[in-house]
Design a protein around this motif. Structure first.
Motif, PDB file in Angstrom:
ATOM      1  N   VAL A  70       4.656  20.392 -17.196  1.00  0.00           N
ATOM      2  CA  VAL A  70       5.681  20.581 -16.075  1.00  0.00           C
ATOM      3  C   VAL A  70       6.887  20.296 -16.986  1.00  0.00           C
ATOM      4  CG1 VAL A  70       5.907  18.092 -15.100  1.00  0.00           C
ATOM      5  CG2 VAL A  70       6.681  20.177 -13.864  1.00  0.00           C
ATOM      6  N   HIS A  71       6.766  19.376 -17.989  1.00  0.00           N
ATOM      7  CA  HIS A  71       8.087  19.393 -18.990  1.00  0.00           C
ATOM      8  C   HIS A  71       8.146  20.092 -20.240  1.00  0.00           C
ATOM      9  CE1 HIS A  71       9.225  15.969 -16.183  1.00  0.00           C
ATOM     10  NE2 HIS A  71       8.223  15.433 -16.397  1.00  0.00           N
ATOM     11  N   LYS A  72       7.260  21.089 -20.214  1.00  0.00           N
ATOM     12  CA  LYS A  72       7.171  21.818 -21.640  1.00  0.00           C
ATOM     13  C   LYS A  72       8.337  22.365 -21.949  1.00  0.00           C
ATOM     14  CE  LYS A  72       4.571  26.016 -20.652  1.00  0.00           C
ATOM     15  NZ  LYS A  72       4.271  26.000 -19.079  1.00  0.00           N
TER      16      LYS A  72
ATOM     17  N   ASN B  97       5.095   2.919  -5.357  1.00  0.00           N
ATOM     18  CA  ASN B  97       4.927   2.926  -6.751  1.00  0.00           C
ATOM     19  C   ASN B  97       6.192   3.260  -7.513  1.00  0.00           C
ATOM     20  OD1 ASN B  97       3.771   2.236  -9.419  1.00  0.00           O
ATOM     21  ND2 ASN B  97       3.203   4.542  -9.403  1.00  0.00           N
ATOM     22  N   ARG B  98       6.920   4.396  -6.983  1.00  0.00           N
ATOM     23  CA  ARG B  98       8.164   4.750  -7.781  1.00  0.00           C
ATOM     24  C   ARG B  98       9.212   3.487  -7.560  1.00  0.00           C
ATOM     25  NH1 ARG B  98       7.887   9.342 -11.276  1.00  0.00           N
ATOM     26  NH2 ARG B  98      10.132   8.805 -10.953  1.00  0.00           N
ATOM     27  N   GLU B  99       9.077   2.823  -6.275  1.00  0.00           N
ATOM     28  CA  GLU B  99      10.237   1.750  -5.943  1.00  0.00           C
ATOM     29  C   GLU B  99      10.157   0.741  -7.213  1.00  0.00           C
ATOM     30  OE1 GLU B  99      10.293   1.743  -1.541  1.00  0.00           O
ATOM     31  OE2 GLU B  99      10.323  -0.380  -2.441  1.00  0.00           O
TER      32      GLU B  99
ATOM     33  N   SER C  49       3.049   9.102 -10.273  1.00  0.00           N
ATOM     34  CA  SER C  49       2.921  10.407  -9.569  1.00  0.00           C
ATOM     35  C   SER C  49       4.331  10.537  -8.691  1.00  0.00           C
ATOM     36  CB  SER C  49       1.895  10.849  -8.825  1.00  0.00           C
ATOM     37  OG  SER C  49       0.591  10.608  -9.459  1.00  0.00           O
ATOM     38  N   ASP C  50       4.912  11.599  -8.584  1.00  0.00           N
ATOM     39  CA  ASP C  50       6.061  11.784  -7.674  1.00  0.00           C
ATOM     40  C   ASP C  50       5.870  12.568  -6.420  1.00  0.00           C
ATOM     41  OD1 ASP C  50       5.649  14.414  -8.285  1.00  0.00           O
ATOM     42  OD2 ASP C  50       7.551  14.573  -9.790  1.00  0.00           O
ATOM     43  N   ALA C  51       4.738  12.997  -5.960  1.00  0.00           N
ATOM     44  CA  ALA C  51       4.423  13.537  -4.633  1.00  0.00           C
ATOM     45  C   ALA C  51       2.823  13.591  -4.540  1.00  0.00           C
ATOM     46  CB  ALA C  51       5.113  15.159  -4.672  1.00  0.00           C
TER      47      ALA C  51
HETATM   48 MG    MG Z   1       7.789  12.378 -13.204  1.00  0.00          MG
END
Ligand code: MG
Ligand code: DAT
Length: 140
Positions: free
Chosen positions: A53-55, A86-88, A119-121
């Motif tokens: 996704v970051h390519k 987890n993101r927190e 993971s973000d979602a």
């Molecule tokens: Mg990310």
């Protein structure tokens, strides 16, 4: 809030500094259960698929080399609202912006070498968990 699972990675800067246990304690203290965990050494190509996704981002090459530079610990965390929780616990991507007490505030070395992935979602969590683990390896 439902019980969720999220993919976590303890990154090379952290495994190298022997921080796996301290980071896992942060997850467990926050009520996240480690329901799968293994230590692996990614190739740059495997890291590249994971971070596809970051390519187009300027740091992509550096990120893939970094993720393959030392072993990582990949894990599945489970709990109420586990993805956001987890993101927190991780803190902001750039440790300079991370809230006190978060993993990145305490341990990250830079925006690139920031100790953990999460993971973000729900959709990305499902894809990322399946990239590293089979159903048989998830022991809730
Ligand atoms: Mg990310
Ligand atoms: P996060 O890991 O908080 O989800 P992200 O998805 O935006 O952050 O980026 C993925 C990883 O890429 C990040 O953990 C470290 C690296 N990265 C992000 N922004 C960067 C930057 N400006 N310079 C170097 N590496 C960066």
């Amino acid at each position: 809030m439902a019980i969720e699972r999220t993919l976590s990675i303890i990154k090379p800067d952290a495994t190298k500094r022997n921080l796996t246990g301290k980071i896992n304690a942060k997850f467990e203290d926050a009520g996240l259960r480690i329901v799968a965990q293994k230590r692996i050494h990614l190739t740059p190509a495997q890291a590249g698929v994971f971070y596809e996704v970051h390519k187009e981002r300027p740091f992509y090459g550096e990120l893939c080399e970094f993720m393959a530079s030392e072993p990582v610990v990949v894990q599945v965390l489970e709990g109420e609202g586990a993805i956001a929780k987890n993101r927190e616990v991780m803190g902001a991507t750039n440790p300079a912006d991370a809230a006190p007490g978060t993993i990145r505030a305490e341990f990250a070395e830079s925006v690139g070498e920031n100790s953990v992935h999460g993971s973000d979602a729900p959709e990305t969590a499902a894809v990322e968990i399946a990239y590293f683990f089979s159903g048989l390896e998830l022991v809730g």
